[in-house]
Design a protein around this motif. Sequence first.
Motif, PDB file in Angstrom:
ATOM      1  N   ILE A 194      -3.478   5.242  -4.041  1.00 38.77           N
ATOM      2  CA  ILE A 194      -2.195   4.657  -3.615  1.00 38.77           C
ATOM      3  C   ILE A 194      -2.221   4.373  -2.118  1.00 38.77           C
ATOM      4  O   ILE A 194      -1.828   3.294  -1.654  1.00 38.77           O
ATOM      5  CB  ILE A 194      -1.022   5.607  -3.943  1.00 38.77           C
ATOM      6  CG1 ILE A 194      -0.896   5.805  -5.454  1.00 38.77           C
ATOM      7  CG2 ILE A 194       0.297   5.067  -3.379  1.00 38.77           C
ATOM      8  CD1 ILE A 194       0.070   6.907  -5.851  1.00 38.77           C
ATOM      9  N   LEU A 195      -2.711   5.340  -1.360  1.00 37.53           N
ATOM     10  CA  LEU A 195      -2.783   5.179   0.098  1.00 37.53           C
ATOM     11  C   LEU A 195      -3.763   4.075   0.474  1.00 37.53           C
ATOM     12  O   LEU A 195      -3.509   3.297   1.407  1.00 37.53           O
ATOM     13  CB  LEU A 195      -3.199   6.505   0.741  1.00 37.53           C
ATOM     14  CG  LEU A 195      -2.238   7.684   0.481  1.00 37.53           C
ATOM     15  CD1 LEU A 195      -2.789   8.964   1.096  1.00 37.53           C
ATOM     16  CD2 LEU A 195      -0.850   7.384   1.024  1.00 37.53           C
ATOM     17  N   ILE A 196      -4.868   3.970  -0.260  1.00 30.33           N
ATOM     18  CA  ILE A 196      -5.848   2.915   0.002  1.00 30.33           C
ATOM     19  C   ILE A 196      -5.242   1.539  -0.273  1.00 30.33           C
ATOM     20  O   ILE A 196      -5.443   0.585   0.490  1.00 30.33           O
ATOM     21  CB  ILE A 196      -7.120   3.127  -0.858  1.00 30.33           C
ATOM     22  CG1 ILE A 196      -7.874   4.372  -0.383  1.00 30.33           C
ATOM     23  CG2 ILE A 196      -8.035   1.899  -0.797  1.00 30.33           C
ATOM     24  CD1 ILE A 196      -9.019   4.778  -1.284  1.00 30.33           C
ATOM     25  N   LEU A 197      -4.473   1.420  -1.356  1.00 27.59           N
ATOM     26  CA  LEU A 197      -3.822   0.155  -1.689  1.00 27.59           C
ATOM     27  C   LEU A 197      -2.858  -0.287  -0.589  1.00 27.59           C
ATOM     28  O   LEU A 197      -2.809  -1.475  -0.232  1.00 27.59           O
ATOM     29  CB  LEU A 197      -3.068   0.284  -3.021  1.00 27.59           C
ATOM     30  CG  LEU A 197      -3.911   0.356  -4.293  1.00 27.59           C
ATOM     31  CD1 LEU A 197      -3.026   0.636  -5.501  1.00 27.59           C
ATOM     32  CD2 LEU A 197      -4.699  -0.926  -4.505  1.00 27.59           C
ATOM     33  N   LEU A 198      -2.095   0.650  -0.061  1.00 30.03           N
ATOM     34  CA  LEU A 198      -1.156   0.327   1.020  1.00 30.03           C
ATOM     35  C   LEU A 198      -1.902  -0.087   2.282  1.00 30.03           C
ATOM     36  O   LEU A 198      -1.504  -1.028   2.983  1.00 30.03           O
ATOM     37  CB  LEU A 198      -0.258   1.534   1.305  1.00 30.03           C
ATOM     38  CG  LEU A 198       0.747   1.878   0.198  1.00 30.03           C
ATOM     39  CD1 LEU A 198       1.352   3.254   0.432  1.00 30.03           C
ATOM     40  CD2 LEU A 198       1.843   0.827   0.129  1.00 30.03           C
ATOM     41  N   PHE A 199      -2.992   0.605   2.569  1.00 30.45           N
ATOM     42  CA  PHE A 199      -3.809   0.261   3.734  1.00 30.45           C
ATOM     43  C   PHE A 199      -4.386  -1.146   3.571  1.00 30.45           C
ATOM     44  O   PHE A 199      -4.355  -1.950   4.516  1.00 30.45           O
ATOM     45  CB  PHE A 199      -4.934   1.285   3.901  1.00 30.45           C
ATOM     46  CG  PHE A 199      -5.853   1.002   5.057  1.00 30.45           C
ATOM     47  CD1 PHE A 199      -5.481   1.345   6.346  1.00 30.45           C
ATOM     48  CD2 PHE A 199      -7.081   0.387   4.852  1.00 30.45           C
ATOM     49  CE1 PHE A 199      -6.320   1.084   7.422  1.00 30.45           C
ATOM     50  CE2 PHE A 199      -7.925   0.130   5.913  1.00 30.45           C
ATOM     51  CZ  PHE A 199      -7.549   0.479   7.198  1.00 30.45           C
ATOM     52  N   LEU A 200      -4.889  -1.466   2.379  1.00 24.55           N
ATOM     53  CA  LEU A 200      -5.486  -2.777   2.124  1.00 24.55           C
ATOM     54  C   LEU A 200      -4.453  -3.895   2.217  1.00 24.55           C
ATOM     55  O   LEU A 200      -4.759  -5.003   2.679  1.00 24.55           O
ATOM     56  CB  LEU A 200      -6.156  -2.795   0.749  1.00 24.55           C
ATOM     57  CG  LEU A 200      -7.435  -1.964   0.620  1.00 24.55           C
ATOM     58  CD1 LEU A 200      -7.951  -1.999  -0.809  1.00 24.55           C
ATOM     59  CD2 LEU A 200      -8.514  -2.459   1.582  1.00 24.55           C
ATOM     60  N   LYS A 201      -3.217  -3.606   1.780  1.00 27.95           N
ATOM     61  CA  LYS A 201      -2.150  -4.599   1.924  1.00 27.95           C
ATOM     62  C   LYS A 201      -1.919  -4.914   3.395  1.00 27.95           C
ATOM     63  O   LYS A 201      -1.739  -6.078   3.775  1.00 27.95           O
ATOM     64  CB  LYS A 201      -0.866  -4.079   1.281  1.00 27.95           C
ATOM     65  CG  LYS A 201       0.321  -5.031   1.376  1.00 27.95           C
ATOM     66  CD  LYS A 201       0.044  -6.343   0.667  1.00 27.95           C
ATOM     67  CE  LYS A 201       1.227  -7.284   0.756  1.00 27.95           C
ATOM     68  NZ  LYS A 201       0.939  -8.607   0.138  1.00 27.95           N
ATOM     69  N   GLY A 202      -1.940  -3.888   4.223  1.00 25.10           N
ATOM     70  CA  GLY A 202      -1.818  -4.091   5.665  1.00 25.10           C
ATOM     71  C   GLY A 202      -2.982  -4.892   6.223  1.00 25.10           C
ATOM     72  O   GLY A 202      -2.792  -5.760   7.084  1.00 25.10           O
ATOM     73  N   VAL A 203      -4.181  -4.619   5.727  1.00 23.29           N
ATOM     74  CA  VAL A 203      -5.381  -5.351   6.178  1.00 23.29           C
ATOM     75  C   VAL A 203      -5.236  -6.846   5.880  1.00 23.29           C
ATOM     76  O   VAL A 203      -5.545  -7.695   6.721  1.00 23.29           O
ATOM     77  CB  VAL A 203      -6.657  -4.792   5.512  1.00 23.29           C
ATOM     78  CG1 VAL A 203      -7.862  -5.693   5.801  1.00 23.29           C
ATOM     79  CG2 VAL A 203      -6.938  -3.381   5.991  1.00 23.29           C
ATOM     80  N   VAL A 204      -4.761  -7.167   4.669  1.00 20.77           N
ATOM     81  CA  VAL A 204      -4.604  -8.567   4.265  1.00 20.77           C
ATOM     82  C   VAL A 204      -3.614  -9.287   5.177  1.00 20.77           C
ATOM     83  O   VAL A 204      -3.876 -10.400   5.650  1.00 20.77           O
ATOM     84  CB  VAL A 204      -4.147  -8.665   2.795  1.00 20.77           C
ATOM     85  CG1 VAL A 204      -3.754 -10.102   2.434  1.00 20.77           C
ATOM     86  CG2 VAL A 204      -5.249  -8.180   1.867  1.00 20.77           C
ATOM     87  N   VAL A 205      -2.479  -8.646   5.440  1.00 17.63           N
ATOM     88  CA  VAL A 205      -1.465  -9.250   6.314  1.00 17.63           C
ATOM     89  C   VAL A 205      -2.011  -9.420   7.726  1.00 17.63           C
ATOM     90  O   VAL A 205      -1.884 -10.491   8.337  1.00 17.63           O
ATOM     91  CB  VAL A 205      -0.181  -8.398   6.340  1.00 17.63           C
ATOM     92  CG1 VAL A 205       0.803  -8.931   7.384  1.00 17.63           C
ATOM     93  CG2 VAL A 205       0.473  -8.369   4.965  1.00 17.63           C
ATOM     94  N   GLY A 206      -2.647  -8.383   8.242  1.00 17.95           N
ATOM     95  CA  GLY A 206      -3.196  -8.436   9.588  1.00 17.95           C
ATOM     96  C   GLY A 206      -4.283  -9.483   9.727  1.00 17.95           C
ATOM     97  O   GLY A 206      -4.343 -10.217  10.733  1.00 17.95           O
ATOM     98  N   PHE A 207      -5.152  -9.585   8.725  1.00 17.64           N
ATOM     99  CA  PHE A 207      -6.243 -10.563   8.771  1.00 17.64           C
ATOM    100  C   PHE A 207      -5.697 -11.986   8.708  1.00 17.64           C
ATOM    101  O   PHE A 207      -6.138 -12.865   9.454  1.00 17.64           O
ATOM    102  CB  PHE A 207      -7.216 -10.328   7.619  1.00 17.64           C
ATOM    103  CG  PHE A 207      -8.389 -11.275   7.622  1.00 17.64           C
ATOM    104  CD1 PHE A 207      -9.518 -10.979   8.371  1.00 17.64           C
ATOM    105  CD2 PHE A 207      -8.357 -12.452   6.894  1.00 17.64           C
ATOM    106  CE1 PHE A 207     -10.604 -11.850   8.397  1.00 17.64           C
ATOM    107  CE2 PHE A 207      -9.426 -13.332   6.912  1.00 17.64           C
ATOM    108  CZ  PHE A 207     -10.558 -13.021   7.660  1.00 17.64           C
ATOM    109  N   THR A 208      -4.727 -12.217   7.809  1.00 14.90           N
ATOM    110  CA  THR A 208      -4.168 -13.560   7.642  1.00 14.90           C
ATOM    111  C   THR A 208      -3.522 -14.056   8.933  1.00 14.90           C
ATOM    112  O   THR A 208      -3.824 -15.159   9.410  1.00 14.90           O
ATOM    113  CB  THR A 208      -3.121 -13.572   6.510  1.00 14.90           C
ATOM    114  OG1 THR A 208      -3.716 -13.093   5.312  1.00 14.90           O
ATOM    115  CG2 THR A 208      -2.586 -14.972   6.280  1.00 14.90           C
ATOM    116  N   VAL A 209      -2.642 -13.238   9.493  1.00 12.95           N
ATOM    117  CA  VAL A 209      -1.958 -13.623  10.728  1.00 12.95           C
ATOM    118  C   VAL A 209      -2.958 -13.708  11.880  1.00 12.95           C
ATOM    119  O   VAL A 209      -2.942 -14.669  12.671  1.00 12.95           O
ATOM    120  CB  VAL A 209      -0.833 -12.629  11.073  1.00 12.95           C
ATOM    121  CG1 VAL A 209      -0.194 -12.979  12.412  1.00 12.95           C
ATOM    122  CG2 VAL A 209       0.218 -12.618   9.968  1.00 12.95           C
TER     123      VAL A 209
END
Length: 215
Positions: free
Chosen positions: A100-115
Motif C-alpha cells: 500500500i505504501l509503495i503504491l502511494l509512493f509510486l503515485k507521487g513519482v508519476v505526478v512528480g515525473f509528469t510535471v
Amino acid sequence: MRRHPVKSMIAVHMREHAPVYLFVIVLFLMGVIFGAIVVNSLNFSQKQDLYYYLTQFFGQVSKGNIASAHDMFQQSYFHNLKYVALMWVLGISIIGLPIILILLFLKGVVVGFTVGFLVNQMGWQGFLLSFVSVMPQNLIIIPAFVIMGVISVSFSLQMVRNQFMKRGHEPIFPMIMRYTMAMMLISVSLLVSSSLEAYVSPLFMKQVIEMVGHK
C-alpha cells in the motif's frame, strides 16, 4: 456534535489517524520529489524520445484526434477504481501493508515525473500545460488515494492487533463493513475526477496548446 454528525465523524477520524496521515502525505511528497529528480537523470536521447511522443500527443489534442470523452472517462475511472480496490484488498490481507505504501509512493513519482518533465522540456509553457492537464483531476484523485491509503493502513494495523490481542478486540465484521463503505464513498468521488479528466482537461489543454503555438 449532534447537529453535525458527519463533521464530528470526520474530525474524530482525522484526530485518531493524524500520525498515519502525516506519514502517508510525507511519503507521497517524497514520491513527487523523487519523480522530479528522475527527470534530471534521463540522458539526452531519452528526453528527446519522450518529448517527441509528447509533441505528437499534443498535436493530436489540438486537432481533436483523441479518444472520445466517454472512452477516456471509462478508462480513467476503471484505472483509478482498480488502484483503490487493490489497496482495499491489500488492507484486508494484512501482509499487503508495505505494498500500500509503495503504491502511494509510486503515485507521487508519476505526478512528480509528469510535471517535472513538462517543466524541464518546455519551461513555463510546460508548467501551464501540466497545470491544466494534471492538476484538475488530481485535486480529487490525490486526496482520495491518500484517504484510502490511510484507511487501508489503519485497517491492516487493526487486523494485526486483533490477531495478537486475545481480549478486547473489535468484532471483524463491522470493521470490514465500515472499511468497504469507505472504499465505496471514495469510488464515488473518483467519478468526479474522471469526469474532469475526460471532459474538462482536454478542453483546457487544447486552449493552452493553441495559445502556446501562436507564440
